[in-house]
Scaffold this motif. Structure first.
Motif, PDB file in Angstrom:
ATOM      1  N   LYS A 256      66.994  66.960 -18.200  1.00 60.84           N
ATOM      2  CA  LYS A 256      67.779  66.662 -19.387  1.00 60.84           C
ATOM      3  C   LYS A 256      67.407  67.534 -20.592  1.00 60.84           C
ATOM      4  CE  LYS A 256      69.979  63.494 -17.241  1.00 60.84           C
ATOM      5  NZ  LYS A 256      71.357  63.733 -16.832  1.00 60.84           N
ATOM      6  N   THR A 257      66.672  68.636 -20.321  1.00 62.01           N
ATOM      7  CA  THR A 257      66.346  69.576 -21.406  1.00 62.01           C
ATOM      8  C   THR A 257      67.595  70.309 -21.827  1.00 62.01           C
ATOM      9  OG1 THR A 257      64.149  69.895 -20.466  1.00 62.01           O
ATOM     10  CG2 THR A 257      64.914  71.568 -22.059  1.00 62.01           C
ATOM     11  N   PRO A 258      67.886  70.434 -23.111  1.00 59.20           N
ATOM     12  CA  PRO A 258      69.069  71.201 -23.544  1.00 59.20           C
ATOM     13  C   PRO A 258      69.024  72.607 -22.974  1.00 59.20           C
ATOM     14  CG  PRO A 258      68.159  69.985 -25.386  1.00 59.20           C
ATOM     15  CD  PRO A 258      67.184  69.842 -24.275  1.00 59.20           C
ATOM     16  N   LEU A 259      70.129  73.132 -22.552  1.00 55.17           N
ATOM     17  CA  LEU A 259      70.195  74.448 -21.908  1.00 55.17           C
ATOM     18  C   LEU A 259      69.739  75.557 -22.854  1.00 55.17           C
ATOM     19  CD1 LEU A 259      73.524  74.286 -19.874  1.00 55.17           C
ATOM     20  CD2 LEU A 259      71.189  73.834 -19.133  1.00 55.17           C
ATOM     21  N   SER A 260      69.887  75.294 -24.177  1.00 56.35           N
ATOM     22  CA  SER A 260      69.448  76.317 -25.136  1.00 56.35           C
ATOM     23  C   SER A 260      67.923  76.491 -25.133  1.00 56.35           C
ATOM     24  CB  SER A 260      69.927  75.935 -26.542  1.00 56.35           C
ATOM     25  OG  SER A 260      69.401  74.673 -26.908  1.00 56.35           O
ATOM     26  N   GLN A 261      67.165  75.516 -24.506  1.00 53.60           N
ATOM     27  CA  GLN A 261      65.704  75.558 -24.524  1.00 53.60           C
ATOM     28  C   GLN A 261      65.108  75.920 -23.169  1.00 53.60           C
ATOM     29  OE1 GLN A 261      64.216  71.886 -26.166  1.00 53.60           O
ATOM     30  NE2 GLN A 261      65.705  71.889 -27.865  1.00 53.60           N
TER      31      GLN A 261
ATOM     32  N   VAL B 164      65.507  79.313 -17.578  1.00 55.28           N
ATOM     33  CA  VAL B 164      66.589  79.769 -16.670  1.00 55.28           C
ATOM     34  C   VAL B 164      67.677  78.701 -16.672  1.00 55.28           C
ATOM     35  CG1 VAL B 164      67.226  80.392 -14.328  1.00 55.28           C
ATOM     36  CG2 VAL B 164      64.983  81.073 -15.234  1.00 55.28           C
ATOM     37  N   ASN B 165      68.896  79.109 -16.919  1.00 58.04           N
ATOM     38  CA  ASN B 165      70.045  78.173 -16.870  1.00 58.04           C
ATOM     39  C   ASN B 165      70.259  77.723 -15.433  1.00 58.04           C
ATOM     40  OD1 ASN B 165      72.715  77.116 -16.611  1.00 58.04           O
ATOM     41  ND2 ASN B 165      73.155  77.948 -18.642  1.00 58.04           N
ATOM     42  N   PRO B 166      70.078  76.424 -15.146  1.00 62.14           N
ATOM     43  CA  PRO B 166      70.152  75.969 -13.733  1.00 62.14           C
ATOM     44  C   PRO B 166      71.547  76.198 -13.140  1.00 62.14           C
ATOM     45  CG  PRO B 166      70.135  74.100 -15.252  1.00 62.14           C
ATOM     46  CD  PRO B 166      69.813  75.291 -16.060  1.00 62.14           C
TER      47      PRO B 166
ATOM     48  N   GLY C 242      79.630  66.903 -15.548  1.00 66.14           N
ATOM     49  CA  GLY C 242      79.139  65.681 -16.190  1.00 66.14           C
ATOM     50  C   GLY C 242      78.050  65.932 -17.217  1.00 66.14           C
ATOM     51  N   SER C 243      77.285  67.049 -17.059  1.00 66.31           N
ATOM     52  CA  SER C 243      76.193  67.345 -18.004  1.00 66.31           C
ATOM     53  C   SER C 243      76.190  68.847 -18.266  1.00 66.31           C
ATOM     54  CB  SER C 243      74.857  66.880 -17.409  1.00 66.31           C
ATOM     55  OG  SER C 243      73.798  67.163 -18.313  1.00 66.31           O
ATOM     56  N   PRO C 244      77.207  69.350 -18.990  1.00 66.20           N
ATOM     57  CA  PRO C 244      77.330  70.801 -19.138  1.00 66.20           C
ATOM     58  C   PRO C 244      76.311  71.426 -20.093  1.00 66.20           C
ATOM     59  CG  PRO C 244      79.008  69.675 -20.428  1.00 66.20           C
ATOM     60  CD  PRO C 244      78.285  68.628 -19.648  1.00 66.20           C
ATOM     61  N   ASP C 245      75.683  70.627 -20.933  1.00 66.90           N
ATOM     62  CA  ASP C 245      74.805  71.202 -21.971  1.00 66.90           C
ATOM     63  C   ASP C 245      73.321  70.906 -21.737  1.00 66.90           C
ATOM     64  OD1 ASP C 245      77.080  72.090 -23.316  1.00 66.90           O
ATOM     65  OD2 ASP C 245      77.328  70.110 -24.268  1.00 66.90           O
ATOM     66  N   HIS C 246      72.956  70.176 -20.646  1.00 70.66           N
ATOM     67  CA  HIS C 246      71.556  69.816 -20.381  1.00 70.66           C
ATOM     68  C   HIS C 246      71.197  70.102 -18.926  1.00 70.66           C
ATOM     69  CE1 HIS C 246      72.652  67.492 -23.927  1.00 70.66           C
ATOM     70  NE2 HIS C 246      71.366  67.465 -24.246  1.00 70.66           N
ATOM     71  N   CYS C 247      69.959  70.312 -18.718  1.00 72.19           N
ATOM     72  CA  CYS C 247      69.468  70.481 -17.332  1.00 72.19           C
ATOM     73  C   CYS C 247      69.706  69.173 -16.580  1.00 72.19           C
ATOM     74  CB  CYS C 247      67.983  70.832 -17.366  1.00 72.19           C
ATOM     75  SG  CYS C 247      67.248  70.888 -15.689  1.00 72.19           S
ATOM     76  N   PRO C 248      70.300  69.209 -15.358  1.00 71.43           N
ATOM     77  CA  PRO C 248      70.581  67.960 -14.636  1.00 71.43           C
ATOM     78  C   PRO C 248      69.319  67.240 -14.171  1.00 71.43           C
ATOM     79  CG  PRO C 248      71.066  69.874 -13.262  1.00 71.43           C
ATOM     80  CD  PRO C 248      70.774  70.418 -14.615  1.00 71.43           C
ATOM     81  N   ALA C 249      68.183  67.934 -14.120  1.00 74.33           N
ATOM     82  CA  ALA C 249      66.960  67.282 -13.610  1.00 74.33           C
ATOM     83  C   ALA C 249      66.124  66.686 -14.747  1.00 74.33           C
ATOM     84  CB  ALA C 249      66.120  68.304 -12.823  1.00 74.33           C
TER      85      ALA C 249
ATOM     86  N   ALA D 283      74.804  70.985  -5.120  1.00 71.84           N
ATOM     87  CA  ALA D 283      74.682  69.723  -5.867  1.00 71.84           C
ATOM     88  C   ALA D 283      74.548  70.000  -7.361  1.00 71.84           C
ATOM     89  CB  ALA D 283      73.465  68.924  -5.355  1.00 71.84           C
ATOM     90  N   VAL D 284      73.756  71.042  -7.724  1.00 71.01           N
ATOM     91  CA  VAL D 284      73.585  71.386  -9.138  1.00 71.01           C
ATOM     92  C   VAL D 284      74.918  71.793  -9.749  1.00 71.01           C
ATOM     93  CG1 VAL D 284      72.536  73.042 -10.731  1.00 71.01           C
ATOM     94  CG2 VAL D 284      71.171  72.039  -8.888  1.00 71.01           C
ATOM     95  N   SER D 285      75.678  72.599  -9.009  1.00 72.98           N
ATOM     96  CA  SER D 285      76.981  73.045  -9.522  1.00 72.98           C
ATOM     97  C   SER D 285      77.932  71.877  -9.723  1.00 72.98           C
ATOM     98  CB  SER D 285      77.604  74.066  -8.551  1.00 72.98           C
ATOM     99  OG  SER D 285      76.780  75.202  -8.448  1.00 72.98           O
TER     100      SER D 285
END
Length: 874
Positions: free
Chosen positions: A373-378, A381-383, A364-371, A357-359
């Motif tokens: 919404k934290t930016p992936l740069s912060q 662990v990259n989900p 739809g949300s390549p730059d934020h955590c899907p749960a 499901a995460v993959s």
């Protein structure tokens, strides 16, 4: 056009190598041209007409080819321009109008439908003696096309020309001399349309451009030869007599041959009977096969036996049932094991679904955590990366799931096959205890159904035991059916053997009857021939002369059509011979605003079958491209126009008559084509007659030219029709040249209007001619100021900038004073440009009440200065 081109073709037959009969056919065609032109190859219309004409006129028509009509193609004092045209009643002209054409430039403006085409058709008829549009619209009588529809009358247009000695002389229609004076917009349109079609049609480009479509169609409608369907080439009576003589000779031979055939048949009958059975005769054999009144015969008996039906096999076996049972049990056992393993891994399956499901939400949300919404740069662990890694670890779960799915599929297929066996048993055995175990669509057999087959029924036996018993019973039935089928096959083989003999019997009997009939007929034919054919012999002798003439006609016709097609195919090459360099020069002039890389180095025109329109660009002159592949439709039109104009130049035509170029030219090329026609040296000294329906185009032409040249031209305006059914012409139309218009207003003391036209003239001169002049002789880069991003160029600023460029010492024109002086005069009016007149020139004014009057003297000086600039740049 067809007649004129055909007359030119006839001149190619004036040779001693051309048989007289071919010239006779050519003269028959010429004499009946109007009747032949509408006829096509459909149902042999044209060839049938030719046969009828040739048979009627063969002995009376001459073999001498008449010369072209008395036309002087090279005159001692040729026409250099037209002086006047008197036309009407003619087409749209209900009464006579006289046009003064005594100018090197005649400009005609009028909206569509005002009569410009009628004017051009009057010129066409007066110069060529025909009108191409009438031919294309299938008017067999040219007068019907040319007469005014409302007056039902027609008068020959009267054209007066000026020859090279300055003398007036009436013009006699001369198609050969004036045919290339006309540039037809419709032909350019057709040229561009054909160019957009299949490459196979490209060989038609040149013919279409020069208006040869009608002539080509006329030639194509001649079938290559006259065959026996349309003319008697053998002699119907002679052939009939020959056939009968062949029959007579054949009858004698046939009599002999058929007697021999009867003897041969008797021997073949004996051999056939002995082949069937040694002790039987042919007659006995026939009776045994076909029977008699008391017995039906061997063949009939076998056919009756084979009519009896045998049952269809069930094709079920105990062995197959057992194999199916073992397969189901094995797969069920394996499925139980796999499901147990999956149960043990249930928590891992949940994680696998989570990671999947995460993959899936990554896109739809390549730059934020899907749960969260934290930016992936912060995130720590990259989900998405973590989900991918975990899914790779859980790969064995997918394998377990796939194995379980495959087992379920195998079990389902086996249960389906088993349910079909149950259905077969129920269908073939009545009062069947398995009826309750059938699976009716759309229901499917499942594991519960499988288990139900092994539960005891009320009679103490399980449905499975009943199924095994019934399958064994059906298998035994199938064996009995196989035995019956084998017996049937044996009888079928015997029946086919007997039928083979029966066919041979029929053949022998038919041959015997045929031979008997032939013997009788041959004997009768030999006896009756001389009496019956006395009249036919006389008729065959009489038709020999007609057949000989018909053969000459057919041969002459085939040779004529062959030469006519050769002439047609060679026309494009003749028309464009030696035009390549001029076409390239004109095309590049039309496209002078394109980059140098987009201009042409050379062109190859399609002259023969399978050739294409090829071009090479200046950037790579050795590489040729298919023009239709690399050029736009507008550029293709430019090539078509360039070919027509090049031909006009090559033939030294005194005139160039161009009907409505606005329709034939796209917007992007109109300005450059105007310059090519009127500004370049291509058409210097040639009278140009141009019509157009675009008022802007009409205006632009007059302002491209100098005021002096425009004042010497003859402009006419065709006006929309009112209630009267007659073409309305304004012979004194208002000038579109700004300087001439300004002077005209000034002469009438219309000062404000004169100043308004002066502003137009100044804008046209500075932005067009004067700026181009500065670029040619000096630095054309200007620094202009604008009040806002939407402001127009202020003419005062532009004029001052141009004046400063011309005044520089390094300006290359040694005679620059003829332009600089009137420019300085113009700028000196009103000091720094603060005068009312200059404010108007600079940006115009809105309508205002109680405005101070413009100074007539100042406006006069403005007009004079503009005229001097225009004259110097002209």
């Amino acid at each position: 056009m067809i007649r004129a081109e055909y007359l030119r073709f006839l001149q190619t037959l004036n040779s001693g190598t051309i048989p007289a009969e071919v010239r006779r056919i050519a003269n028959i065609v010429l004499q009946n041209l109007d009747a032949l032109i509408p006829l096509s190859t459909t149902r042999g219309q044209r060839v049938q007409k030719m046969v009828a004409l040739a048979e009627t006129a063969w002995d009376s028509i001459g073999t001498e080819i008449q010369p072209l009509p008395a036309q002087i193609t090279e005159q001692a004092a040729p026409i250099v321009r037209l002086k006047s045209l008197a036309v009407g009643p003619f087409r749209g002209f209900a009464r006579q109008e006289v046009f003064d054409l005594a100018s090197q430039l005649v400009l005609i403006y009028g909206p569509n439908g005002t009569g410009k085409s009628s004017f051009c058709e009057a010129l066409e008829y007066g110069l060529l003696g025909n009108v191409a549009e009438a031919e294309s619209k299938r008017f067999r009588n040219l007068r019907n096309y040319l007469e005014n529809a409302h007056q039902n009358t027609f008068e020959e247009p009267e054209l007066i020309g000026i020859n090279s000695e300055g003398q007036e002389m009436p013009i006699v229609a001369n198609e050969a001399l004036y045919r290339f004076c006309f540039v037809e917009k419709n032909r350019i349109d057709s040229f561009s349309r054909i160019a957009a079609q299949a490459p196979a049609r490209q060989t038609e480009l040149i013919s279409t451009l020069f208006g040869l479509d009608a002539f080509n169609e006329f030639v194509r409608n001649f079938t290559p030869e006259i065959d026996g369907k349309y003319i008697d080439l053998e002699g119907a009576k002679a052939k009939q007599l020959h056939d009968k003589r062949q029959t007579l000779a054949g009858s004698k031979e046939q009599l002999k041959d058929n007697k021999e055939e009867l003897e041969k048949l008797a021997d073949e009958k004996r051999k056939l009977a002995h082949e069937y059975r040694e002790t039987i005769t042919f007659t006995q054999m026939v009776t045994e096969f076909n029977g008699d009144e008391e017995h039906p015969g061997a063949i009939k008996n076998l056919e009756n036996d084979l009519q009896e039906q045998i049952g269809a096999k069930s094709n079920v076996t105990a062995q197959a049932l057992q194999a199916l049972e073992e397969s189901i049990k094995t797969n069920l056992s394996d499925l139980t094991i796999q499901q147990g393993k999956l149960t043990e891994a249930s928590q891992q399956i949940s994680f696998k679904q989570l990671y999947e499901a995460v993959s899936q939400v990554q896109q739809g949300s390549p730059d934020h955590c899907p749960a969260c919404k934290t930016p992936l740069s912060q995130v720590t662990v990259n989900p998405y990366t973590h989900a991918g890694e975990e899914l790779e670890k859980l790969h064995h779960i997918a394998e377990l799931q796939q194995t379980a799915k495959d087992l379920e599929g195998k079990i389902g297929q086996s249960l389906l096959e088993l349910s079909q066996i149950v259905n077969i048993c129920c269908a073939r055995l009545t009062q069947n205890p398995l009826n309750n175990s059938q699976v009716a669509p759309p229901a499917k057999a499942g594991i519960d159904w499988w288990n139900s087959l092994h539960r005891p029924s009320q009679d103490g036996s399980t449905p499975w035991q009943h199924l095994q018993t019934q399958v064994q019973q059906l298998e035994e039935n199938d064996k009995e059916i196989d035995q019956a089928a084998q017996q049937r096959a044996t009888k079928q083989t015997e029946l086919e053997r007997l039928r083979g003999f029966a066919e041979k019997i029929t053949v022998l009997q038919t041959r015997r009857k045929t031979a008997d009939d032939a013997v009788k007929k041959a004997q009768q034919t030999i006896t009756d021939f001389d009496t019956e054919n006395a009249q036919l012999i006389a008729e065959a002798e009489a038709e020999k002369e007609i057949v000989a003439r018909n053969q000459i006609i057919a041969g002459a016709y085939a040779a004529f059509v062959s030469r006519l097609n050769e002439y047609k195919n060679a026309l494009p090459a003749q028309l464009v011979a030696d035009l390549g360099e001029t076409v390239v020069a004109l095309y590049n002039a039309f496209n002078r605003n394109d980059s140098i890389k987009e201009q042409l180095a050379s062109i190859h025109l399609p002259l023969e079958k399978n050739q294409r329109l090829k071009i090479a660009f200046i950037a790579d002159p050795e590489t040729f491209f298919d023009a239709l592949h690399v050029l736009s439709e507008g550029h293709i039109r430019c090539i078509g126009l360039a070919i027509l104009l090049a031909k006009n130049l090559k033939e030294n035509c005194p005139l160039l008559i161009f009907d409505d170029p606005v329709n034939a030219i796209d917007d992007g090329h109109r300005e450059t084509i105007r310059r090519s026609l009127f500004d370049d040296d291509f058409f210097t000294g040639k009278q140009i007659i141009l019509t157009c329906h675009g008022e802007e185009f009409f205006k632009d032409i007059q302002n491209l030219l100098s005021a002096e040249r425009v004042s010497e031209s003859k402009p006419f305006t065709f006006l929309p029709r009112l209630d009267e059914q007659h073409i309305r012409v304004d012979f004194n139309c208002a000038p579109r040249n700004y300087i001439i218009a300004a002077q005209s207003h000034l002469d009438k003391n219309e000062i404000r209007y004169a100043l308004s036209k002066s502003r137009n003239a100044l804008e046209s001169l500075t932005k067009g001619k004067l700026w181009s002049y500065v670029r040619r002789h000096g630095d054309g880069n200007l620094s202009l100021k604008f009040r806002s991003i939407t402001s127009e160029i202020e003419l005062r600023n532009l004029t001052e900038q141009l004046r400063s460029k011309i005044a520089k010492a390094d300006f290359s024109d040694p005679d620059k004073s003829r332009i600089l002086t009137p420019v300085e005069t113009l700028l000196g009016l009103g000091g720094n440009g603060s005068s009312r007149e200059w404010r108007y020139l600079n940006k115009g004014t809105h309508e205002e009440a109680d405005r101070a009057e413009f100074d007539r003297h100042s406006v006069s000086e403005i007009v004079t200065a503009l005229a001097q600039i225009d004259g110097a740049l002209g």
